[in-house]
Design an enzyme around this catalytic site. Structure first.
Site, PDB file in Angstrom:
ATOM      1  N   LEU A 162       0.847  -1.203   0.000  1.00 26.45           N
ATOM      2  CA  LEU A 162       0.000   0.000   0.000  1.00 26.45           C
ATOM      3  C   LEU A 162       0.875   1.243   0.000  1.00 26.45           C
ATOM      4  CD1 LEU A 162      -2.705  -1.128   2.612  1.00 26.45           C
ATOM      5  CD2 LEU A 162      -2.466  -1.725   0.176  1.00 26.45           C
ATOM      6  N   ARG A 175       1.698  13.406   7.459  1.00 23.91           N
ATOM      7  CA  ARG A 175       2.527  13.727   8.630  1.00 23.91           C
ATOM      8  C   ARG A 175       3.983  14.002   8.270  1.00 23.91           C
ATOM      9  NH1 ARG A 175       0.357   8.528  11.751  1.00 23.91           N
ATOM     10  NH2 ARG A 175      -0.146   7.988   9.595  1.00 23.91           N
ATOM     11  N   GLY A 207      -8.370   5.342   2.531  1.00 23.18           N
ATOM     12  CA  GLY A 207      -8.012   4.460   3.637  1.00 23.18           C
ATOM     13  C   GLY A 207      -7.426   3.144   3.159  1.00 23.18           C
ATOM     14  N   TYR A 225      40.647  21.080 -17.471  1.00 21.06           N
ATOM     15  CA  TYR A 225      39.553  20.197 -17.863  1.00 21.06           C
ATOM     16  C   TYR A 225      40.117  19.185 -18.843  1.00 21.06           C
ATOM     17  CZ  TYR A 225      35.673  18.174 -20.298  1.00 21.06           C
ATOM     18  OH  TYR A 225      34.825  17.250 -20.845  1.00 21.06           O
ATOM     19  N   ASN A 248      52.760  15.014 -18.378  1.00 23.98           N
ATOM     20  CA  ASN A 248      52.471  16.098 -17.440  1.00 23.98           C
ATOM     21  C   ASN A 248      51.507  17.084 -18.087  1.00 23.98           C
ATOM     22  OD1 ASN A 248      53.365  17.500 -14.797  1.00 23.98           O
ATOM     23  ND2 ASN A 248      53.366  19.075 -16.372  1.00 23.98           N
ATOM     24  N   TYR A 255      34.454  19.651 -27.506  1.00 24.42           N
ATOM     25  CA  TYR A 255      33.064  19.826 -27.945  1.00 24.42           C
ATOM     26  C   TYR A 255      32.966  21.041 -28.854  1.00 24.42           C
ATOM     27  CZ  TYR A 255      27.964  20.236 -27.302  1.00 24.42           C
ATOM     28  OH  TYR A 255      26.607  20.304 -27.483  1.00 24.42           O
TER      29      TYR A 255
HETATM   30  C1  UD1 Z   1      -1.729   1.619   9.712  1.00 26.98           C
HETATM   31  C2  UD1 Z   1      -2.721   0.702  10.430  1.00 26.98           C
HETATM   32  C3  UD1 Z   1      -2.314   0.590  11.895  1.00 26.98           C
HETATM   33  C4  UD1 Z   1      -0.903   0.045  11.975  1.00 26.98           C
HETATM   34  C5  UD1 Z   1       0.063   0.896  11.149  1.00 26.98           C
HETATM   35  C6  UD1 Z   1       1.400   0.213  11.060  1.00 26.98           C
HETATM   36  C7  UD1 Z   1      -4.878   1.062   9.337  1.00 26.98           C
HETATM   37  C8  UD1 Z   1      -6.209   1.700   9.427  1.00 26.98           C
HETATM   38  N1  UD1 Z   1      -4.042   1.284  10.343  1.00 26.98           N
HETATM   39  O1  UD1 Z   1      -1.824   2.899  10.317  1.00 26.98           O
HETATM   40  O2  UD1 Z   1      -3.195  -0.272  12.579  1.00 26.98           O
HETATM   41  O3  UD1 Z   1      -0.488   0.016  13.338  1.00 26.98           O
HETATM   42  O4  UD1 Z   1      -0.434   1.073   9.813  1.00 26.98           O
HETATM   43  O5  UD1 Z   1       2.342   1.036  10.475  1.00 26.98           O
HETATM   44  O6  UD1 Z   1      -4.616   0.344   8.372  1.00 26.98           O
HETATM   45  N2  UD1 Z   1      -2.394   3.970   2.087  1.00 26.98           N
HETATM   46  C9  UD1 Z   1      -2.934   3.798   0.831  1.00 26.98           C
HETATM   47  N3  UD1 Z   1      -4.178   4.309   0.576  1.00 26.98           N
HETATM   48  C10 UD1 Z   1      -4.908   4.952   1.518  1.00 26.98           C
HETATM   49  C11 UD1 Z   1      -4.343   5.115   2.816  1.00 26.98           C
HETATM   50  C12 UD1 Z   1      -3.085   4.610   3.066  1.00 26.98           C
HETATM   51  O7  UD1 Z   1      -2.317   3.228  -0.061  1.00 26.98           O
HETATM   52  O8  UD1 Z   1      -6.026   5.372   1.210  1.00 26.98           O
HETATM   53  C13 UD1 Z   1      -1.036   3.470   2.344  1.00 26.98           C
HETATM   54  C14 UD1 Z   1      -0.095   4.559   2.801  1.00 26.98           C
HETATM   55  O9  UD1 Z   1       0.554   5.117   1.669  1.00 26.98           O
HETATM   56  C15 UD1 Z   1       0.878   3.824   3.718  1.00 26.98           C
HETATM   57  C16 UD1 Z   1       0.082   2.632   4.210  1.00 26.98           C
HETATM   58  O10 UD1 Z   1      -1.069   2.540   3.396  1.00 26.98           O
HETATM   59  O11 UD1 Z   1       2.002   3.365   3.011  1.00 26.98           O
HETATM   60  C17 UD1 Z   1      -0.350   2.820   5.664  1.00 26.98           C
HETATM   61  O12 UD1 Z   1      -1.084   4.021   5.789  1.00 26.98           O
HETATM   62  P1  UD1 Z   1      -0.870   4.998   7.007  1.00 26.98           P
HETATM   63  O13 UD1 Z   1      -1.746   6.165   6.816  1.00 26.98           O
HETATM   64  O14 UD1 Z   1       0.572   5.251   7.225  1.00 26.98           O
HETATM   65  O15 UD1 Z   1      -1.453   4.092   8.190  1.00 26.98           O
HETATM   66  P2  UD1 Z   1      -1.142   4.243   9.723  1.00 26.98           P
HETATM   67  O16 UD1 Z   1      -1.896   5.385  10.263  1.00 26.98           O
HETATM   68  O17 UD1 Z   1       0.301   4.218   9.982  1.00 26.98           O
HETATM   69 CA    CA Z   2       2.097   4.282   8.668  1.00 26.50          CA
END
Ligand code: UD1
Ligand code: CA
Length: 468
Positions: free
Chosen positions: A11, A18, A80, A366, A377, A387
């Site tokens: 993912l 953040r 998400g 150069y 030398n 060039y």
């Molecule tokens: C997530 C978990 C949390 C876990 C933590 C571990 C969930 C809801 N929570 O939280 O329980 O402890 O990881 O590191 O899953 N991403 C997508 N699409 C989205 C949202 C996120 O691809 O719509 C990807 C982000 O790019 C990231 C990964 O998913 O690489 C995790 O997302 P992030 O927002 O970092 O989750 P956490 O809040 O860390």
């Molecule tokens: Ca994370």
């Protein structure tokens, strides 16, 4: 897709709010490479598993760093982790097993994935959650277990009450799933939570109502660290650097001021080499025994021979033999080859330069697209004019040749062995071996001229002052 194939789903669509940085989170460099690439190295080592990334934020930028064997699915908008998996469902429908991992956990090893898969298979579980018990459970989701030790649900830290926050077991965000079971519940995840997102963690509660959700607790919480801020990324980088330097020192590399040395994991440094403060070694660099790097040197994709020395300089894509000295203040660009005992320093730039044994270019030059014979030398300020605005041409300088200061060698041109080029010459024709080539205008000397001029000027000034 063959039934036998498993799938890693990474993912990596989130922005990484953040991080507070315009760059997509997974593209932030760790040890010189996008953090996502470290994780992909591990998943791609499984020959019976395919890797697919869910991308979205800066999809083009992220796709550009994906190896050809890695598939991708776009998630837009990013709603998400549960939504990310739902969007990618076609990539794993029919797969033997699915492993989901967040793209922001760059340190997870293939061994850990293998143990998770093995545990998942043995438990015949619908899902297996990789958990950890770090010192600081902080913002991680908390894993709530049933009395029999199976997982009941995962509660996100932002949604947890103070009692739940006391749970020390956290969700690493890494899971193995039975793809069919996950597909049956993935559409049923809601978003009634603090973030208003579809949480993949909710699939765990839905699955545990239908069968066994197992867990495997890792004994190395550092390995599964998720990176959410630039400070966390810097802490991880610091830990890796410390580890890399420690390993070199254990193997006999001297690093008197370790904190100031930066290493990429791909470099090799042999026992007996020294890395002085400000050494930065990157890419496929090899430093051989007795070589001294630094103070302040950047070396990438280069081979540094035994007992050679590089100080206050930049060396890219170059190969140096033994006992070579580079610097201070030299820039060796790609395809520079320095034979044993060659020397390059003091504001000299080289590119595609083959410099044979004992040859020297020590001042303000150069030299590009050039071969320089043994013992030649290259005088201060020599320029190879390689060039013409359209094409590049070669310069050949024979062994033992002497190029006078501030000479321009207009390529293509050859200066023969043992020949001398007079200072300030512009050489446009080949110079035969052992001859002298000069293009200077003859010097005229007018005795007393300067003194007469001084006197004339001061008389003139005196007249003007009186008159005014
Ligand atoms: C997530 C978990 C949390 C876990 C933590 C571990 C969930 C809801 N929570 O939280 O329980 O402890 O990881 O590191 O899953 N991403 C997508 N699409 C989205 C949202 C996120 O691809 O719509 C990807 C982000 O790019 C990231 C990964 O998913 O690489 C995790 O997302 P992030 O927002 O970092 O989750 P956490 O809040 O860390
Ligand atoms: Ca994370």
């Amino acid at each position: 897709m063959s039934k036998r194939t498993g799938v890693f789903l990474i993912l990596a669509a989130g922005k990484g709010t953040r991080m507070k940085s315009p760059l997509a989170k997974v593209l932030h460099p760790l040890c010189g490479r996008p953090m996502l690439c470290h994780l992909l190295d591990q998943t791609m080592s499984f020959r019976d598993m395919r890797t697919v990334c869910v991308i979205g934020h800066d999809a083009e930028g992220v796709r550009a760093v994906l190896p050809a064997a890695v598939g991708s699915v776009i998630q837009s908008p990013q709603r998400g982790t549960g939504d990310a998996v739902r969007v990618a469902r076609r990539a794993f429908a029919g797969a033997r097993v699915l492993v989901v991992a967040p793209g922001d956990a760059p340190m997870v090893s293939a061994g850990t994935f293998r143990r998770l898969l093995e545990h998942h298979r043995r438990k015949k579980a619908l899902a297996t959650v990789l958990t950890a018990e770090p010192e600081e459970p902080a913002a991680y989701g908390r894993v709530i277990c049933n009395p029999d030790g199976t997982v009941q649900r995962i509660v996100e830290a932002v949604d947890a009450d103070p009692e739940t926050l006391k749970v020390r077991r956290i969700n690493t965000g890494i899971y193995a799933f039975d793809p069919r079971a996950l597909l049956a519940v993935i559409g049923r995840i809601g978003k009634a939570n603090r973030k208003g997102e579809f949480y993949l963690t909710d699939a765990i509660e839905l699955l545990s109502a239908r069968g066994c959700v197992a867990s495997l607790n890792t004994d190395d919480p550092d390995e599964v660290t998720g990176i959410n801020s630039l400070a966390e990324l810097a802490r991880l980088e610091g830990a890796i650097q410390k580890h890399l330097r420690g390993r070199l020192m254990e193997n006999g590399v001297q690093i008197p001021h370790p904190q100031s040395v930066y290493l990429e994991p791909s470099v090799r440094v042999d026992a007996g080499a020294r890395l002085l403060p400000g050494s930065h070694l990157a890419g496929r660099t090899v430093v051989e025994a007795g070589a001294v790097i630094g103070p302040d040197a950047f070396v990438v994709d280069s081979r540094i021979g035994p007992r050679s020395r590089i100080w206050y300089s930049v060396v890219e894509g170059s190969v140096l033999g033994e006992n070579v000295v580079v610097g201070p203040f030299a820039h060796l660009r790609p395809k520079t080859r320095l034979a044993p005992g060659a020397r390059v320093g003091n504001f000299v730039e080289t590119k595609a330069a083959r410099i044979e044994s004992g040859a020297k270019a020590m001042h303000l030059s150069y030299v590009g697209d050039v071969t320089i014979g043994a013992g030649a030398n290259i005088g201060a300020g020599t320029i190879t004019c390689n060039y013409d605005g359209f094409h590049k041409y070669p310069t050949r300088i024979g062994p033992g040749a002497f190029i006078g200061s501030n000479a321009s060698l207009v390529a293509p041109v050859t200066v023969g062995a043992g020949a001398v080029v007079g200072a300030g010459s512009v050489i446009t024709k080949n110079v035969p071996a052992d001859s002298l080539a000069l293009t200077r205008a003859p010097q005229t000397v007018k005795p007393g001229w300067a003194k007469r001029r001084r006197e004339r000027m001061s008389q003139e000034l005196g007249r003007r002052k009186k008159g005014g």
